[in-house]
Design a protein around this motif. Structure first.
Motif, PDB file in Angstrom:
ATOM      1  N   ALA A   1     -23.556  10.973  60.098  1.00 23.53           N
ATOM      2  CA  ALA A   1     -22.247  10.322  60.161  1.00 23.53           C
ATOM      3  C   ALA A   1     -21.128  11.366  60.121  1.00 23.53           C
ATOM      4  O   ALA A   1     -20.148  11.293  60.881  1.00 23.53           O
ATOM      5  CB  ALA A   1     -22.097   9.338  58.995  1.00 23.53           C
ATOM      6  N   LYS A   2     -21.268  12.363  59.252  1.00 26.23           N
ATOM      7  CA  LYS A   2     -20.256  13.421  59.151  1.00 26.23           C
ATOM      8  C   LYS A   2     -20.195  14.246  60.428  1.00 26.23           C
ATOM      9  O   LYS A   2     -19.115  14.682  60.849  1.00 26.23           O
ATOM     10  CB  LYS A   2     -20.566  14.327  57.961  1.00 26.23           C
ATOM     11  CG  LYS A   2     -20.439  13.628  56.609  1.00 26.23           C
ATOM     12  CD  LYS A   2     -20.932  14.518  55.475  1.00 26.23           C
ATOM     13  CE  LYS A   2     -20.903  13.785  54.141  1.00 26.23           C
ATOM     14  NZ  LYS A   2     -21.437  14.620  53.039  1.00 26.23           N
ATOM     15  N   LEU A   3     -21.361  14.442  61.054  1.00 24.25           N
ATOM     16  CA  LEU A   3     -21.407  15.215  62.289  1.00 24.25           C
ATOM     17  C   LEU A   3     -20.662  14.496  63.405  1.00 24.25           C
ATOM     18  O   LEU A   3     -19.922  15.127  64.179  1.00 24.25           O
ATOM     19  CB  LEU A   3     -22.864  15.457  62.687  1.00 24.25           C
ATOM     20  CG  LEU A   3     -23.121  16.376  63.878  1.00 24.25           C
ATOM     21  CD1 LEU A   3     -22.508  17.755  63.643  1.00 24.25           C
ATOM     22  CD2 LEU A   3     -24.628  16.505  64.136  1.00 24.25           C
TER      23      LEU A   3
ATOM     24  N   ASN B   1     -14.390   7.235  55.408  1.00 22.41           N
ATOM     25  CA  ASN B   1     -14.873   7.263  56.793  1.00 22.41           C
ATOM     26  C   ASN B   1     -16.400   7.319  56.848  1.00 22.41           C
ATOM     27  O   ASN B   1     -17.034   6.636  57.658  1.00 22.41           O
ATOM     28  CB  ASN B   1     -14.287   8.465  57.537  1.00 22.41           C
ATOM     29  CG  ASN B   1     -12.897   8.194  58.105  1.00 22.41           C
ATOM     30  OD1 ASN B   1     -12.373   7.083  57.999  1.00 22.41           O
ATOM     31  ND2 ASN B   1     -12.294   9.209  58.688  1.00 22.41           N
ATOM     32  N   VAL B   2     -16.989   8.131  55.978  1.00 20.11           N
ATOM     33  CA  VAL B   2     -18.446   8.238  55.949  1.00 20.11           C
ATOM     34  C   VAL B   2     -19.075   6.920  55.493  1.00 20.11           C
ATOM     35  O   VAL B   2     -20.109   6.493  56.018  1.00 20.11           O
ATOM     36  CB  VAL B   2     -18.889   9.394  55.027  1.00 20.11           C
ATOM     37  CG1 VAL B   2     -20.409   9.405  54.849  1.00 20.11           C
ATOM     38  CG2 VAL B   2     -18.418  10.730  55.583  1.00 20.11           C
ATOM     39  N   ALA B   3     -18.433   6.245  54.543  1.00 22.65           N
ATOM     40  CA  ALA B   3     -18.952   4.961  54.066  1.00 22.65           C
ATOM     41  C   ALA B   3     -19.007   3.939  55.205  1.00 22.65           C
ATOM     42  O   ALA B   3     -20.019   3.246  55.390  1.00 22.65           O
ATOM     43  CB  ALA B   3     -18.086   4.435  52.927  1.00 22.65           C
TER      44      ALA B   3
ATOM     45  N   THR C   1     -21.782   5.015  57.857  1.00 22.04           N
ATOM     46  CA  THR C   1     -23.169   4.776  57.439  1.00 22.04           C
ATOM     47  C   THR C   1     -23.471   3.277  57.371  1.00 22.04           C
ATOM     48  O   THR C   1     -24.608   2.853  57.646  1.00 22.04           O
ATOM     49  CB  THR C   1     -23.457   5.443  56.087  1.00 22.04           C
ATOM     50  OG1 THR C   1     -22.473   5.044  55.118  1.00 22.04           O
ATOM     51  CG2 THR C   1     -23.452   6.955  56.207  1.00 22.04           C
ATOM     52  N   ARG C   2     -22.492   2.457  57.039  1.00 21.50           N
ATOM     53  CA  ARG C   2     -22.700   0.999  57.079  1.00 21.50           C
ATOM     54  C   ARG C   2     -22.942   0.540  58.515  1.00 21.50           C
ATOM     55  O   ARG C   2     -23.791  -0.324  58.780  1.00 21.50           O
ATOM     56  CB  ARG C   2     -21.486   0.275  56.499  1.00 21.50           C
ATOM     57  CG  ARG C   2     -21.279   0.464  55.006  1.00 21.50           C
ATOM     58  CD  ARG C   2     -19.943  -0.125  54.587  1.00 21.50           C
ATOM     59  NE  ARG C   2     -19.581   0.232  53.216  1.00 21.50           N
ATOM     60  CZ  ARG C   2     -18.365   0.062  52.700  1.00 21.50           C
ATOM     61  NH1 ARG C   2     -17.394  -0.482  53.443  1.00 21.50           N
ATOM     62  NH2 ARG C   2     -18.118   0.411  51.451  1.00 21.50           N
TER      63      ARG C   2
ATOM     64  N   ASN D   1     -31.288   7.715  68.108  1.00 26.22           N
ATOM     65  CA  ASN D   1     -30.110   6.984  68.556  1.00 26.22           C
ATOM     66  C   ASN D   1     -29.637   6.066  67.433  1.00 26.22           C
ATOM     67  O   ASN D   1     -29.781   4.834  67.511  1.00 26.22           O
ATOM     68  CB  ASN D   1     -30.451   6.178  69.817  1.00 26.22           C
ATOM     69  CG  ASN D   1     -29.209   5.676  70.540  1.00 26.22           C
ATOM     70  OD1 ASN D   1     -28.087   5.825  70.059  1.00 26.22           O
ATOM     71  ND2 ASN D   1     -29.419   5.046  71.699  1.00 26.22           N
ATOM     72  N   PRO D   2     -29.076   6.632  66.366  1.00 23.49           N
ATOM     73  CA  PRO D   2     -28.734   5.848  65.171  1.00 23.49           C
ATOM     74  C   PRO D   2     -27.788   4.678  65.411  1.00 23.49           C
ATOM     75  O   PRO D   2     -27.866   3.667  64.710  1.00 23.49           O
ATOM     76  CB  PRO D   2     -28.088   6.889  64.249  1.00 23.49           C
ATOM     77  CG  PRO D   2     -28.693   8.186  64.687  1.00 23.49           C
ATOM     78  CD  PRO D   2     -28.822   8.067  66.170  1.00 23.49           C
ATOM     79  N   LEU D   3     -26.875   4.786  66.395  1.00 27.18           N
ATOM     80  CA  LEU D   3     -25.920   3.701  66.647  1.00 27.18           C
ATOM     81  C   LEU D   3     -26.319   2.849  67.848  1.00 27.18           C
ATOM     82  O   LEU D   3     -25.547   1.980  68.266  1.00 27.18           O
ATOM     83  CB  LEU D   3     -24.515   4.276  66.870  1.00 27.18           C
ATOM     84  CG  LEU D   3     -23.700   4.623  65.621  1.00 27.18           C
ATOM     85  CD1 LEU D   3     -22.307   5.095  66.023  1.00 27.18           C
ATOM     86  CD2 LEU D   3     -23.595   3.434  64.675  1.00 27.18           C
TER      87      LEU D   3
END
Length: 217
Positions: free
Chosen positions: A90-92, A105-107, A110-111, A127-129
Protein backbone atom coordinates in the motif's frame (compact mmCIF):
# COMPACT_ATOMS: atom_id res chain seq x y z
CA UNK A 1 86.72 68.78 74.01
CA UNK A 2 84.75 67.59 76.98
CA UNK A 3 83.43 64.12 77.57
CA UNK A 4 79.81 65.16 76.92
CA UNK A 5 80.79 66.89 73.72
CA UNK A 6 82.64 63.81 72.44
CA UNK A 7 79.57 61.63 73.25
CA UNK A 8 77.25 63.84 71.28
CA UNK A 9 79.65 63.84 68.33
CA UNK A 10 79.88 60.07 68.40
CA UNK A 11 76.11 59.63 68.45
CA UNK A 12 75.75 62.13 65.64
CA UNK A 13 78.28 60.20 63.60
CA UNK A 14 76.51 56.92 64.22
CA UNK A 15 73.14 58.42 63.22
CA UNK A 16 74.59 59.84 60.03
CA UNK A 17 76.21 56.55 59.17
CA UNK A 18 72.98 54.65 59.79
CA UNK A 19 71.07 57.14 57.63
CA UNK A 20 73.54 56.76 54.78
CA UNK A 21 73.41 52.94 55.04
CA UNK A 22 69.57 52.92 54.91
CA UNK A 23 69.56 55.18 51.88
CA UNK A 24 72.11 52.94 50.17
CA UNK A 25 70.12 49.77 50.88
CA UNK A 26 66.89 51.37 49.60
CA UNK A 27 68.56 52.48 46.39
CA UNK A 28 70.07 49.05 45.91
CA UNK A 29 66.69 47.37 46.33
CA UNK A 30 65.12 49.41 43.49
CA UNK A 31 68.21 49.10 41.33
CA UNK A 32 68.14 45.28 41.28
CA UNK A 33 66.08 44.10 38.22
CA UNK A 34 63.42 41.42 38.76
CA UNK A 35 64.51 37.96 37.71
CA UNK A 36 63.44 36.85 34.21
CA UNK A 37 60.27 34.72 34.09
CA UNK A 38 60.86 31.00 34.32
CA UNK A 39 60.03 29.30 31.02
CA UNK A 40 57.23 26.77 31.12
CA UNK A 41 59.00 23.52 30.39
CA UNK A 42 55.78 21.86 29.35
CA UNK A 43 55.15 24.54 26.73
CA UNK A 44 58.66 24.34 25.26
CA UNK A 45 58.66 20.57 25.16
CA UNK A 46 55.07 20.12 23.92
CA UNK A 47 54.67 20.67 20.13
CA UNK A 48 51.09 21.84 20.67
CA UNK A 49 51.05 25.30 22.28
CA UNK A 50 47.74 26.89 23.11
CA UNK A 51 47.67 30.67 22.82
CA UNK A 52 44.92 33.16 23.39
CA UNK A 53 43.69 33.05 19.78
CA UNK A 54 44.27 29.54 18.54
CA UNK A 55 46.03 26.22 18.61
CA UNK A 56 49.25 25.54 16.75
CA UNK A 57 50.02 21.89 16.09
CA UNK A 58 53.36 20.62 14.94
CA UNK A 59 53.46 19.30 11.38
CA UNK A 60 54.99 16.13 12.76
CA UNK A 61 52.01 15.37 14.98
CA UNK A 62 50.34 12.04 14.29
CA UNK A 63 46.57 11.78 14.65
CA UNK A 64 45.05 8.47 15.66
CA UNK A 65 42.17 6.81 13.85
CA UNK A 66 38.72 8.03 14.85
CA UNK A 67 36.12 5.31 15.34
CA UNK A 68 32.68 6.04 13.88
CA UNK A 69 29.45 4.16 14.31
CA UNK A 70 28.39 2.29 11.18
CA UNK A 71 25.03 3.14 9.66
CA UNK A 72 23.10 2.46 6.51
CA UNK A 73 19.97 3.56 4.73
CA UNK A 74 17.85 2.42 1.84
CA UNK A 75 15.49 4.36 -0.38
CA UNK A 76 11.76 4.31 0.33
CA UNK A 77 10.93 1.90 -2.50
CA UNK A 78 13.62 -0.55 -1.45
CA UNK A 79 12.46 -0.35 2.16
CA UNK A 80 8.90 -1.29 1.23
CA UNK A 81 9.97 -4.03 -1.16
CA UNK A 82 12.25 -5.55 1.46
CA UNK A 83 9.47 -5.32 4.05
CA UNK A 84 7.22 -7.33 1.71
CA UNK A 85 3.89 -6.98 3.56
CA UNK A 86 0.45 -5.85 2.42
CA UNK A 87 1.01 -2.57 4.29
CA UNK A 88 4.32 -2.13 2.47
CA UNK A 89 2.58 -2.66 -0.87
CA UNK A 90 0.00 0.00 0.00
CA UNK A 91 2.84 2.41 0.87
CA UNK A 92 4.59 1.56 -2.39
CA UNK A 93 1.50 2.48 -4.44
CA UNK A 94 1.14 5.75 -2.53
CA UNK A 95 4.81 6.51 -3.12
CA UNK A 96 4.61 5.69 -6.83
CA UNK A 97 1.58 7.96 -7.16
CA UNK A 98 3.30 10.80 -5.30
CA UNK A 99 0.81 10.84 -2.43
CA UNK A 100 1.64 11.19 1.27
CA UNK A 101 2.44 7.91 2.99
CA UNK A 102 0.38 8.66 6.11
CA UNK A 103 -1.27 6.31 8.56
CA UNK A 104 -4.74 7.31 7.36
CA UNK A 105 -3.88 6.82 3.68
CA UNK A 106 -2.35 3.42 4.40
CA UNK A 107 -5.40 2.43 6.46
CA UNK A 108 -7.76 3.20 3.56
CA UNK A 109 -5.54 1.48 1.02
CA UNK A 110 -5.18 -1.74 3.02
CA UNK A 111 -8.96 -1.82 3.61
CA UNK A 112 -9.44 -1.44 -0.13
CA UNK A 113 -7.03 -4.31 -0.76
CA UNK A 114 -8.95 -6.46 1.73
CA UNK A 115 -12.18 -5.96 -0.21
CA UNK A 116 -10.48 -7.17 -3.40
CA UNK A 117 -8.33 -10.01 -2.01
CA UNK A 118 -8.46 -11.21 1.58
CA UNK A 119 -5.35 -10.64 3.74
CA UNK A 120 -4.29 -14.33 3.82
CA UNK A 121 -3.55 -14.26 0.07
CA UNK A 122 -3.59 -10.55 -0.67
CA UNK A 123 -0.87 -11.08 -3.32
CA UNK A 124 -3.15 -13.37 -5.39
CA UNK A 125 -2.04 -13.24 -9.06
CA UNK A 126 0.33 -10.47 -7.96
CA UNK A 127 -2.67 -8.18 -8.33
CA UNK A 128 -3.79 -7.01 -4.86
CA UNK A 129 -6.40 -4.52 -6.16
CA UNK A 130 -7.62 -6.67 -9.07
CA UNK A 131 -6.48 -3.93 -11.38
CA UNK A 132 -7.27 -4.52 -15.06
CA UNK A 133 -4.84 -1.82 -16.23
CA UNK A 134 -1.83 -3.49 -17.85
CA UNK A 135 -2.57 -6.87 -16.33
CA UNK A 136 -3.89 -8.43 -19.52
CA UNK A 137 -6.98 -9.86 -17.87
CA UNK A 138 -9.63 -7.17 -18.11
CA UNK A 139 -12.14 -6.76 -15.30
CA UNK A 140 -9.23 -7.06 -12.88
CA UNK A 141 -8.69 -10.77 -13.49
CA UNK A 142 -5.21 -10.41 -14.99
CA UNK A 143 -1.86 -10.74 -13.27
CA UNK A 144 1.52 -9.02 -13.09
CA UNK A 145 5.02 -10.44 -13.06
CA UNK A 146 5.75 -9.01 -9.61
CA UNK A 147 4.09 -6.96 -6.90
CA UNK A 148 6.45 -4.13 -7.79
CA UNK A 149 4.96 -3.94 -11.27
CA UNK A 150 1.48 -4.23 -9.78
CA UNK A 151 2.14 -1.17 -7.58
CA UNK A 152 3.34 0.84 -10.58
CA UNK A 153 0.28 -0.12 -12.64
CA UNK A 154 -2.15 0.64 -9.80
CA UNK A 155 -0.62 4.08 -9.32
CA UNK A 156 -0.68 4.79 -13.06
CA UNK A 157 -4.31 3.77 -13.41
CA UNK A 158 -5.42 5.87 -10.45
CA UNK A 159 -3.49 8.88 -11.72
CA UNK A 160 -4.81 8.77 -15.30
CA UNK A 161 -8.42 7.58 -15.21
CA UNK A 162 -10.92 10.45 -15.18
CA UNK A 163 -13.26 8.49 -12.95
CA UNK A 164 -10.76 8.46 -10.09
CA UNK A 165 -10.34 12.21 -9.66
CA UNK A 166 -11.96 12.28 -6.22
CA UNK A 167 -9.84 9.35 -5.08
CA UNK A 168 -6.72 11.20 -6.23
CA UNK A 169 -7.76 14.36 -4.43
CA UNK A 170 -8.48 12.47 -1.23
CA UNK A 171 -5.16 10.63 -1.10
CA UNK A 172 -3.21 13.72 -2.17
CA UNK A 173 -4.67 15.69 0.75
CA UNK A 174 -4.54 12.74 3.17
CA UNK A 175 -8.20 13.51 3.71
CA UNK A 176 -10.34 11.84 6.39
CA UNK A 177 -10.65 8.12 5.71
CA UNK A 178 -14.43 8.35 5.32
CA UNK A 179 -14.04 10.90 2.52
CA UNK A 180 -11.58 8.78 0.52
CA UNK A 181 -13.57 5.60 1.04
CA UNK A 182 -16.76 7.28 -0.19
CA UNK A 183 -14.85 8.36 -3.31
CA UNK A 184 -13.73 4.77 -3.90
CA UNK A 185 -17.29 3.44 -3.54
CA UNK A 186 -18.64 6.03 -5.98
CA UNK A 187 -15.91 5.39 -8.57
CA UNK A 188 -16.06 2.89 -11.44
CA UNK A 189 -13.30 0.76 -9.89
CA UNK A 190 -15.76 -1.93 -8.77
CA UNK A 191 -19.07 -2.52 -10.54
CA UNK A 192 -20.60 -3.42 -7.19
CA UNK A 193 -19.42 -0.09 -5.71
CA UNK A 194 -18.82 -2.19 -2.58
CA UNK A 195 -22.51 -1.90 -1.78
CA UNK A 196 -21.92 1.82 -1.24
CA UNK A 197 -19.98 0.89 1.85
CA UNK A 198 -22.16 -1.96 3.12
CA UNK A 199 -19.54 -4.45 1.92
CA UNK A 200 -16.68 -2.51 3.46
CA UNK A 201 -15.02 -2.89 6.85
CA UNK A 202 -13.15 -0.21 8.80
CA UNK A 203 -11.49 -2.67 11.17
CA UNK A 204 -7.67 -2.74 11.16
CA UNK A 205 -6.11 -4.94 8.51
CA UNK A 206 -3.54 -7.46 9.83
CA UNK A 207 0.00 -7.27 8.54
CA UNK A 208 0.73 -10.24 6.25
CA UNK A 209 3.96 -10.84 4.38
CA UNK A 210 3.93 -12.14 0.82
CA UNK A 211 6.42 -14.71 -0.49
CA UNK A 212 9.69 -13.16 -1.68
CA UNK A 213 9.04 -14.59 -5.15
CA UNK A 214 5.92 -12.44 -5.46
CA UNK A 215 8.18 -9.41 -5.10
CA UNK A 216 10.58 -10.74 -7.71
CA UNK A 217 13.24 -11.55 -5.12
Amino acid sequence: MGTATRGRAARHGLFAAATMLGAFLLAATFAIAPPPPVADASASENPAVIGEQGLTVSADAVLGDVARDAYGATAGRDTYIQGGTNHDWAKLVLLDAGWPVTDSNVAVFTRWMRQENGPPDWWNRNNPLNNGYGSGGGSGLGSYDTLVTAAEMAAENLLNHSGYADIRAGFAASAPTAQIEAAIWASPWATSHYGNGSHWSQTPVPVVQAPASAWGR
